[in-house]
Design an enzyme around this catalytic site. Structure first.
Site, PDB file in Angstrom:
ATOM      1  N   ARG A  29       0.835  -1.211   0.000  1.00  0.00           N
ATOM      2  CA  ARG A  29       0.000   0.000   0.000  1.00  0.00           C
ATOM      3  C   ARG A  29       0.868   1.258   0.000  1.00  0.00           C
ATOM      4  O   ARG A  29       1.873   1.318   0.721  1.00  0.00           O
ATOM      5  CB  ARG A  29      -0.946  -0.006   1.208  1.00  0.00           C
ATOM      6  N   ASP A  30       0.449   2.225  -0.825  1.00  0.00           N
ATOM      7  CA  ASP A  30       1.170   3.499  -0.907  1.00  0.00           C
ATOM      8  C   ASP A  30       1.040   4.232   0.433  1.00  0.00           C
ATOM      9  O   ASP A  30      -0.019   4.262   1.054  1.00  0.00           O
ATOM     10  CB  ASP A  30       0.584   4.354  -2.038  1.00  0.00           C
ATOM     11  N   ILE A  31       2.141   4.839   0.858  1.00  0.00           N
ATOM     12  CA  ILE A  31       2.171   5.539   2.148  1.00  0.00           C
ATOM     13  C   ILE A  31       1.310   6.812   2.115  1.00  0.00           C
ATOM     14  O   ILE A  31       0.834   7.264   3.156  1.00  0.00           O
ATOM     15  CB  ILE A  31       3.643   5.840   2.535  1.00  0.00           C
ATOM     16  N   ASN A  87       4.726   6.453 -13.587  1.00  0.00           N
ATOM     17  CA  ASN A  87       5.395   7.729 -13.819  1.00  0.00           C
ATOM     18  C   ASN A  87       6.851   7.439 -14.162  1.00  0.00           C
ATOM     19  O   ASN A  87       7.489   6.605 -13.512  1.00  0.00           O
ATOM     20  CB  ASN A  87       5.299   8.612 -12.573  1.00  0.00           C
ATOM     21  N   VAL A  96      10.240   8.214  -6.814  1.00  0.00           N
ATOM     22  CA  VAL A  96      11.039   7.091  -6.316  1.00  0.00           C
ATOM     23  C   VAL A  96      11.569   6.352  -7.544  1.00  0.00           C
ATOM     24  O   VAL A  96      10.790   5.856  -8.368  1.00  0.00           O
ATOM     25  CB  VAL A  96      10.208   6.139  -5.426  1.00  0.00           C
ATOM     26  N   HIS A 100       7.748   1.353 -10.683  1.00  0.00           N
ATOM     27  CA  HIS A 100       6.564   0.890  -9.961  1.00  0.00           C
ATOM     28  C   HIS A 100       5.316   1.240 -10.749  1.00  0.00           C
ATOM     29  O   HIS A 100       5.281   2.241 -11.462  1.00  0.00           O
ATOM     30  CB  HIS A 100       6.487   1.480  -8.551  1.00  0.00           C
ATOM     31  N   HIS A 102       1.370   2.115 -10.142  1.00  0.00           N
ATOM     32  CA  HIS A 102       0.332   2.475  -9.164  1.00  0.00           C
ATOM     33  C   HIS A 102      -0.967   1.800  -9.579  1.00  0.00           C
ATOM     34  O   HIS A 102      -1.378   1.911 -10.747  1.00  0.00           O
ATOM     35  CB  HIS A 102       0.070   3.983  -9.171  1.00  0.00           C
TER      36      HIS A 102
HETATM   37  P1  DGP Z   1       5.980   8.218  -7.955  1.00  0.00           P
HETATM   38  O1  DGP Z   1       5.673   9.671  -7.733  1.00  0.00           O
HETATM   39  O2  DGP Z   1       5.251   7.641  -9.143  1.00  0.00           O
HETATM   40  O3  DGP Z   1       7.462   7.943  -7.961  1.00  0.00           O
HETATM   41  O4  DGP Z   1       5.360   7.496  -6.690  1.00  0.00           O
HETATM   42  C1  DGP Z   1       6.053   7.161  -5.547  1.00  0.00           C
HETATM   43  C2  DGP Z   1       5.034   6.742  -4.521  1.00  0.00           C
HETATM   44  O5  DGP Z   1       5.717   6.036  -3.505  1.00  0.00           O
HETATM   45  C3  DGP Z   1       4.295   7.887  -3.841  1.00  0.00           C
HETATM   46  O6  DGP Z   1       2.899   7.787  -4.149  1.00  0.00           O
HETATM   47  C4  DGP Z   1       4.528   7.680  -2.351  1.00  0.00           C
HETATM   48  C5  DGP Z   1       5.082   6.269  -2.270  1.00  0.00           C
HETATM   49  N1  DGP Z   1       6.095   6.069  -1.246  1.00  0.00           N
HETATM   50  C6  DGP Z   1       7.236   6.788  -1.096  1.00  0.00           C
HETATM   51  N2  DGP Z   1       7.958   6.309  -0.061  1.00  0.00           N
HETATM   52  C7  DGP Z   1       7.244   5.250   0.438  1.00  0.00           C
HETATM   53  C8  DGP Z   1       7.479   4.341   1.501  1.00  0.00           C
HETATM   54  O7  DGP Z   1       8.495   4.396   2.224  1.00  0.00           O
HETATM   55  N3  DGP Z   1       6.538   3.395   1.726  1.00  0.00           N
HETATM   56  C9  DGP Z   1       5.404   3.308   0.954  1.00  0.00           C
HETATM   57  N4  DGP Z   1       4.530   2.340   1.270  1.00  0.00           N
HETATM   58  N5  DGP Z   1       5.158   4.138  -0.069  1.00  0.00           N
HETATM   59  C10 DGP Z   1       6.067   5.104  -0.324  1.00  0.00           C
END
Ligand code: DGP
Length: 114
Positions: A29-31, A87, A96, A100, A102
């Site tokens: 799950r996204d944070i 992205n 990041v 990945h 979404h």
């Molecule tokens: P992007 O902008 O497409 O690179 O999305 C990166 C996503 O990663 C963003 O929606 C927040 C998520 N994210 C960043 N750090 C962490 C983390 O440490 N844990 C989790 N679960 N999600 C994270």
């Protein structure tokens, strides 16, 4: 990559709310959820972005999409629909730099083209 947070999550070195894992991919799950269901699906091996994909990664990318479908079924959002986003690079909004996808759902998503 030793300093990559998604590598650390995929190797279970760093905590995340995992929803799926196998030998090739990890989903969690996204944070900062942008929808009621917001899950990230990542390859376990470090690939920086789509711009770094090789021909040998084609099966892996296909696997990410079939895993996305399985998770959508498990999350019960398959019938209503969902969105998959990758992205890529700074102009693509990537923050990041470990590839990945979404998976977003559970609500009507605004069209990204406006
Ligand atoms: P992007 O902008 O497409 O690179 O999305 C990166 C996503 O990663 C963003 O929606 C927040 C998520 N994210 C960043 N750090 C962490 C983390 O440490 N844990 C989790 N679960 N999600 C994270």
């Amino acid at each position: 990559m030793s300093d990559c947070i998604f590598c650390k999550i995929a190797s279970n070195e760093m905590k995340a709310e995992l929803v799926y894992q196998d030998e090739r991919v990890t989903a969690f799950r996204d944070i900062h959820p942008a929808a009621p269901t917001h899950i990230l699906i990542v390859p376990n091996k470090h690939i920086e972005a789509v711009s770094r994909l090789e021909v040998e990664d084609e099966a892996l990318m296909g696997h990410i999409f079939t895993v996305a479908r399985k998770i959508a079924q498990d999350e019960e959002i398959e019938k209503d629909g969902y969105r998959l986003i990758t992205n890529t690079g700074v102009n693509g909004g990537q923050t990041v730099f470990h590839l990945h996808v979404h998976l977003l759902g559970g609500q009507m998503m605004k069209h990204p083209m406006g």
